[in-house]
Design a protein around this motif. Structure first.
Motif, PDB file in Angstrom:
ATOM      1  N   ASN A 176      41.566  56.393  46.264  1.00 61.09           N
ATOM      2  CA  ASN A 176      42.608  56.011  45.330  1.00 61.09           C
ATOM      3  C   ASN A 176      43.634  55.217  46.132  1.00 61.09           C
ATOM      4  O   ASN A 176      44.448  55.801  46.848  1.00 61.09           O
ATOM      5  CB  ASN A 176      43.251  57.254  44.709  1.00 61.09           C
ATOM      6  CG  ASN A 176      44.328  56.913  43.691  1.00 61.09           C
ATOM      7  OD1 ASN A 176      44.478  55.770  43.296  1.00 61.09           O
ATOM      8  ND2 ASN A 176      45.090  57.915  43.290  1.00 61.09           N
TER       9      ASN A 176
ATOM     10  N   THR B 119      36.819  60.758  47.455  1.00 59.10           N
ATOM     11  CA  THR B 119      37.354  59.847  46.450  1.00 59.10           C
ATOM     12  C   THR B 119      38.334  58.893  47.126  1.00 59.10           C
ATOM     13  O   THR B 119      38.962  59.231  48.136  1.00 59.10           O
ATOM     14  CB  THR B 119      38.066  60.578  45.309  1.00 59.10           C
ATOM     15  OG1 THR B 119      39.100  61.417  45.854  1.00 59.10           O
ATOM     16  CG2 THR B 119      37.080  61.443  44.526  1.00 59.10           C
TER      17      THR B 119
ATOM     18  N   THR C 169      32.644  65.786  48.984  1.00 52.31           N
ATOM     19  CA  THR C 169      33.095  64.872  47.939  1.00 52.31           C
ATOM     20  C   THR C 169      34.241  64.015  48.446  1.00 52.31           C
ATOM     21  O   THR C 169      35.243  64.536  48.954  1.00 52.31           O
ATOM     22  CB  THR C 169      33.545  65.646  46.693  1.00 52.31           C
ATOM     23  OG1 THR C 169      32.465  66.448  46.208  1.00 52.31           O
ATOM     24  CG2 THR C 169      34.000  64.696  45.598  1.00 52.31           C
TER      25      THR C 169
ATOM     26  N   ALA D 134      32.511  56.622  48.593  1.00 50.18           N
ATOM     27  CA  ALA D 134      33.585  57.271  47.848  1.00 50.18           C
ATOM     28  C   ALA D 134      33.557  56.857  46.386  1.00 50.18           C
ATOM     29  O   ALA D 134      33.259  55.698  46.060  1.00 50.18           O
ATOM     30  CB  ALA D 134      34.937  56.907  48.453  1.00 50.18           C
ATOM     31  N   SER D 135      33.848  57.793  45.524  1.00 52.88           N
ATOM     32  CA  SER D 135      34.070  57.438  44.124  1.00 52.88           C
ATOM     33  C   SER D 135      35.468  56.836  44.018  1.00 52.88           C
ATOM     34  O   SER D 135      36.388  57.228  44.744  1.00 52.88           O
ATOM     35  CB  SER D 135      33.946  58.672  43.233  1.00 52.88           C
ATOM     36  OG  SER D 135      34.906  59.656  43.584  1.00 52.88           O
ATOM     37  N   ILE D 136      35.616  55.852  43.136  1.00 54.89           N
ATOM     38  CA  ILE D 136      36.885  55.133  43.010  1.00 54.89           C
ATOM     39  C   ILE D 136      37.710  55.779  41.904  1.00 54.89           C
ATOM     40  O   ILE D 136      37.375  55.668  40.719  1.00 54.89           O
ATOM     41  CB  ILE D 136      36.659  53.641  42.713  1.00 54.89           C
ATOM     42  CG1 ILE D 136      35.648  53.055  43.712  1.00 54.89           C
ATOM     43  CG2 ILE D 136      37.979  52.891  42.773  1.00 54.89           C
ATOM     44  CD1 ILE D 136      36.061  53.173  45.161  1.00 54.89           C
ATOM     45  N   ALA D 137      38.781  56.449  42.286  1.00 57.25           N
ATOM     46  CA  ALA D 137      39.604  57.155  41.307  1.00 57.25           C
ATOM     47  C   ALA D 137      40.355  56.184  40.409  1.00 57.25           C
ATOM     48  O   ALA D 137      40.505  56.411  39.212  1.00 57.25           O
ATOM     49  CB  ALA D 137      40.585  58.087  42.020  1.00 57.25           C
TER      50      ALA D 137
ATOM     51  N   ASN E  85      40.620  61.090  49.679  1.00 53.87           N
ATOM     52  CA  ASN E  85      40.663  62.533  49.494  1.00 53.87           C
ATOM     53  C   ASN E  85      39.276  63.079  49.810  1.00 53.87           C
ATOM     54  O   ASN E  85      38.300  62.763  49.126  1.00 53.87           O
ATOM     55  CB  ASN E  85      41.055  62.892  48.063  1.00 53.87           C
ATOM     56  CG  ASN E  85      41.110  64.394  47.857  1.00 53.87           C
ATOM     57  OD1 ASN E  85      41.494  65.131  48.762  1.00 53.87           O
ATOM     58  ND2 ASN E  85      40.723  64.853  46.675  1.00 53.87           N
TER      59      ASN E  85
END
Length: 438
Positions: free
Chosen positions: A136, A134, A132, A91-94, A127
């Motif tokens: 948070n 993310t 994709t 996951a990308s870190i928001a 999310n």
């Protein structure tokens, strides 16, 4: 201070790992702060539910702490996508850093254990949009003197390999974070029949349920061996996680299954899927806390294995990706759901039905849309929920239930609850920190 994590799980998530790079307590207008995490810790969140896992025990200076800043450096999730396939993604870190208020503030002015609870809400933290993902962090935080907490909030659990053991203590390396935690042992510590603290060998895989004490220790309330280390201290391979598929022979007997590990032991590393071979030599067992819910020691066997069930497997061959199961133990799992109707019963013995979300892995794999659940004398309640307030909940209330799931001979499923918590709305980040500023 003992720092613990728990979560409100998301129905279609099979495994969720987050690396917590730092935790800082702030003292408000004074500008002072205290770091309470000595080193980054990677924790598996989806299997905790209402249970708490310790990630740090540290000293805390006197003062009044009004905020918590959490730093996340990485996250990974294994989930069921819209096509019903098991998918793993980083996951990308928001928001690498999120600050939330401690309300009420934590005032530390005397000696004695305090506890900081970080309760993640995975449904709002992750999310997932197509491929994709993310992350948070959405969470609730609370800090309190241990002496003022109820028993459910003081309850912690660690599953892992025994590092050291004596007549008065046991040290376990978590199969989740690899962090070592020591538990004191006394005459009140419970063991399965035939097991004593003297019979537990180093390198054994054990489940330890404990309770934080006011003197800064964690008392082992129950120790359940999941496998026994040999005389040379060699640890068995193993994994704890969710079954996603089951193979049967022509007679209908289970011969193998595939699982998504949440925790790995021995040669089972950071894999996202593992195949388990089941033979006539494989033994089956229930942990002590499952038996305290009323289940008999013989109620779990190969016929009980089904997709969506949580198990702990030990054996050999983990490095090859195909584990030869020597022992399979029914494991507890956390299920987020809503009440179909108010609980029925009295004197701590309740029956109720859970409505599962359509995306839940139990719905995807085993077509379970509602789940009969029982709570009894051994069930704990945590967070804002007590046994009395649970009885007054109405239909539609969102709760998370941690317990043991079995199927009967007629194909009906029942969840035996060991812990129940109300799903709380995550706290809003403090202004000025929504973009990761400290």
């Amino acid at each position: 201070m003992v720092v613990t994590v728990s979560d409100a799980p998301l129905g279609n998530i099979l495994s969720a790992k987050a690396t917590i790079a730092g935790i800082t307590l702030g003292q408000g207008s004074s500008g002072s702060s205290a770091s309470v995490l000595a080193q980054p810790e990677t924790v598996e969140l989806s299997g905790l539910g209402a249970l708490q896992e310790p990630i740090e025990i540290t000293n805390l200076a006197f003062g009044t702490y009004s905020s918590v800043t959490l730093n996340i450096s990485a996250a990974q999730v294994t989930y069921i996508n819209s096509s019903g396939q098991v998918t793993t993604a980083s996951a990308s870190i928001a928001q690498p850093a999120v600050t939330v208020a401690l309300s009420p503030a934590l005032a530390v002015s005397s000696q004695g254990e305090v506890q900081l609870q970080l309760a993640f809400n995975l449904a709002q933290s992750f999310n997932i949009a197509g491929s994709t993902v993310t992350f948070n962090p959405a969470m609730n935080t609370s800090g309190a003197q241990v002496s003022s907490e109820n028993s459910g909030d003081r309850h912690v659990e660690v599953t892992g390999a025994v590092v050291a053991v004596s007549s008065s203590a046991i040290t376990v390396a978590s199969g989740d974070s690899s962090r070592q935690f020591s538990f004191s042992v006394n005459s009140s510590t419970q063991f399965p029949s035939g097991v004593t603290i003297a019979s537990i060998q180093p390198a054994s895989i054990v489940q330890v349920q404990g309770q934080t004490q006011t003197d800064g220790t964690i008392l082992a309330q129950m120790i359940t061996p999941e496998s026994q280390g040999d005389s040379s201290g060699q640890q068995q391979d193993g994994a704890k996680g969710i079954i996603v598929s089951v193979a049967q022979d022509s007679t209908g007997a289970v011969t193998a299954f595939t699982m998504v590990p949440r925790e790995g032991f021995g040669a089972v590393g950071a894999t996202t899927s593992i195949s388990v071979d089941v033979s006539s030599a494989t033994t089956f067992d229930l942990p002590e806390d499952a038996q305290q819910t009323g289940l008999s020691s013989t109620s779990f066997n190969a016929a009980e294995l089904f997709p969506g069930q949580s198990v702990l497997v030990t054996g050999s061959g983990g490095s090859t990706g195909a584990l030869q199961a020597q022992k399979i133990v029914l494991a507890a799992e956390s299920i987020p759901a809503s009440l179909v109707a108010a609980p029925v019963g009295s004197s701590l013995d309740y029956h109720f039905t859970l409505a599962l979300p359509g995306t839940a892995f139990l719905t995807t794999y085993s077509k379970i849309t509602s789940l009969a659940t029982v709570a009894g004398q051994s069930t704990d309640y945590s967070g804002s929920l007590t046994a009395a307030s649970f009885a007054s909940l109405a239909a539609g209330a969102s709760i998370e239930v941690h317990g043991f799931l079995l199927v009967d001979t007629k194909g009906g499923y029942t969840l035996y609850a060991t812990e129940i918590a109300k799903v709380e709305t995550p706290e809003s980040p403090e202004s000025g920190n929504s973009t990761g500023d400290n």
